[in-house]
Design a protein around this motif. Sequence first.
Motif, PDB file in Angstrom:
ATOM      1  N   ILE A  84       0.833  -1.195   0.000  1.00  0.00           N
ATOM      2  CA  ILE A  84       0.000   0.000   0.000  1.00  0.00           C
ATOM      3  C   ILE A  84       0.869   1.246   0.000  1.00  0.00           C
ATOM      4  O   ILE A  84       2.070   1.164   0.254  1.00  0.00           O
ATOM      5  N   SER A  85       0.232   2.372  -0.311  1.00  0.00           N
ATOM      6  CA  SER A  85       0.931   3.671  -0.304  1.00  0.00           C
ATOM      7  C   SER A  85       2.257   3.592  -1.039  1.00  0.00           C
ATOM      8  O   SER A  85       3.300   4.014  -0.544  1.00  0.00           O
ATOM      9  N   LEU A  86       2.198   3.053  -2.230  1.00  0.00           N
ATOM     10  CA  LEU A  86       3.427   2.833  -2.990  1.00  0.00           C
ATOM     11  C   LEU A  86       4.092   4.139  -3.383  1.00  0.00           C
ATOM     12  O   LEU A  86       3.420   5.152  -3.633  1.00  0.00           O
ATOM     13  N   LYS A  87       5.421   4.093  -3.435  1.00  0.00           N
ATOM     14  CA  LYS A  87       6.243   5.246  -3.754  1.00  0.00           C
ATOM     15  C   LYS A  87       7.110   4.929  -4.964  1.00  0.00           C
ATOM     16  O   LYS A  87       7.402   3.750  -5.231  1.00  0.00           O
ATOM     17  N   PRO A  88       7.550   5.948  -5.692  1.00  0.00           N
ATOM     18  CA  PRO A  88       8.430   5.683  -6.848  1.00  0.00           C
ATOM     19  C   PRO A  88       9.658   4.854  -6.464  1.00  0.00           C
ATOM     20  O   PRO A  88      10.127   4.034  -7.273  1.00  0.00           O
ATOM     21  N   GLU A  89      10.166   5.020  -5.268  1.00  0.00           N
ATOM     22  CA  GLU A  89      11.342   4.259  -4.853  1.00  0.00           C
ATOM     23  C   GLU A  89      11.039   2.788  -4.589  1.00  0.00           C
ATOM     24  O   GLU A  89      11.959   1.998  -4.325  1.00  0.00           O
ATOM     25  N   ASP A  90       9.776   2.404  -4.640  1.00  0.00           N
ATOM     26  CA  ASP A  90       9.418   0.986  -4.556  1.00  0.00           C
ATOM     27  C   ASP A  90       9.557   0.279  -5.900  1.00  0.00           C
ATOM     28  O   ASP A  90       9.382  -0.942  -5.980  1.00  0.00           O
ATOM     29  N   THR A  91       9.861   1.026  -6.936  1.00  0.00           N
ATOM     30  CA  THR A  91      10.044   0.442  -8.257  1.00  0.00           C
ATOM     31  C   THR A  91      11.201  -0.554  -8.234  1.00  0.00           C
ATOM     32  O   THR A  91      12.316  -0.213  -7.830  1.00  0.00           O
ATOM     33  N   ALA A  92      10.922  -1.777  -8.639  1.00  0.00           N
ATOM     34  CA  ALA A  92      11.915  -2.848  -8.583  1.00  0.00           C
ATOM     35  C   ALA A  92      11.317  -4.119  -9.177  1.00  0.00           C
ATOM     36  O   ALA A  92      10.119  -4.174  -9.481  1.00  0.00           O
ATOM     37  N   VAL A  93      12.168  -5.115  -9.324  1.00  0.00           N
ATOM     38  CA  VAL A  93      11.684  -6.459  -9.611  1.00  0.00           C
ATOM     39  C   VAL A  93      11.492  -7.162  -8.272  1.00  0.00           C
ATOM     40  O   VAL A  93      12.385  -7.151  -7.423  1.00  0.00           O
ATOM     41  N   TYR A  94      10.324  -7.748  -8.107  1.00  0.00           N
ATOM     42  CA  TYR A  94       9.972  -8.386  -6.851  1.00  0.00           C
ATOM     43  C   TYR A  94      10.022  -9.902  -7.026  1.00  0.00           C
ATOM     44  O   TYR A  94       9.478 -10.450  -7.988  1.00  0.00           O
ATOM     45  N   TYR A  95      10.669 -10.544  -6.065  1.00  0.00           N
ATOM     46  CA  TYR A  95      10.873 -11.990  -6.115  1.00  0.00           C
ATOM     47  C   TYR A  95      10.314 -12.666  -4.872  1.00  0.00           C
ATOM     48  O   TYR A  95      10.401 -12.110  -3.771  1.00  0.00           O
ATOM     49  N   CYS A  96       9.813 -13.875  -5.046  1.00  0.00           N
ATOM     50  CA  CYS A  96       9.513 -14.690  -3.880  1.00  0.00           C
ATOM     51  C   CYS A  96      10.532 -15.826  -3.796  1.00  0.00           C
ATOM     52  O   CYS A  96      11.168 -16.181  -4.809  1.00  0.00           O
ATOM     53  N   ALA A  97      10.681 -16.343  -2.607  1.00  0.00           N
ATOM     54  CA  ALA A  97      11.654 -17.404  -2.380  1.00  0.00           C
ATOM     55  C   ALA A  97      11.126 -18.335  -1.292  1.00  0.00           C
ATOM     56  O   ALA A  97      10.314 -17.938  -0.456  1.00  0.00           O
ATOM     57  N   THR A  98      11.612 -19.557  -1.328  1.00  0.00           N
ATOM     58  CA  THR A  98      11.218 -20.554  -0.335  1.00  0.00           C
ATOM     59  C   THR A  98      12.447 -21.268   0.192  1.00  0.00           C
ATOM     60  O   THR A  98      13.453 -21.404  -0.524  1.00  0.00           O
ATOM     61  N   GLY A  99      12.358 -21.713   1.444  1.00  0.00           N
ATOM     62  CA  GLY A  99      13.483 -22.414   2.021  1.00  0.00           C
ATOM     63  C   GLY A  99      13.104 -23.129   3.299  1.00  0.00           C
ATOM     64  O   GLY A  99      11.995 -22.970   3.802  1.00  0.00           O
ATOM     65  N   PRO A 100      14.013 -23.893   3.848  1.00  0.00           N
ATOM     66  CA  PRO A 100      13.720 -24.699   5.038  1.00  0.00           C
ATOM     67  C   PRO A 100      13.476 -23.878   6.299  1.00  0.00           C
ATOM     68  O   PRO A 100      12.835 -24.353   7.236  1.00  0.00           O
ATOM     69  N   LYS A 101      13.978 -22.641   6.341  1.00  0.00           N
ATOM     70  CA  LYS A 101      13.745 -21.785   7.504  1.00  0.00           C
ATOM     71  C   LYS A 101      13.945 -20.337   7.091  1.00  0.00           C
ATOM     72  O   LYS A 101      14.483 -20.047   6.009  1.00  0.00           O
TER      73      LYS A 101
END
Length: 118
Positions: A84-101
């Motif tokens: 929410i309330s996104l800002k120009p500096e939030d511009t990026a490539v967003y990734y998800c990741a998974t792992g054991p912990k």
Amino acid sequence: QVQLVESGGGLVQAGGSLRLSCAGSGRTFNNYAMGWFRQAPGKERELIAAVSRGGGSQYYPDSMKGRFSISKDNAKNTVYLQMISLKPEDTAVYYCATGPKLGAYDYWGQGTQVTVSS
């Protein structure tokens, strides 16, 4: 084979909201930690939010608290990032990741672009 597919990125005006999704296969998310990261051009990848195995604990770096929220739908094997309330500096490539912990991620998605216009 574990696969993560992010979706929901796009172009949004400053002040707007987006919800990113990360759908997984090959691994049951409830048994693994999940995280959302982002990387802007010329910058290092940074953690936005993470959720523990089972979803009992969430972690946000101080710089990310307040505008980002991570959640999991174990029935759909999907993790979400509400922004929410996104800002120009939030511009990026967003990734998800998974792992054991938390903090130990062994599989990553291909990323989804988020662009916030001023």
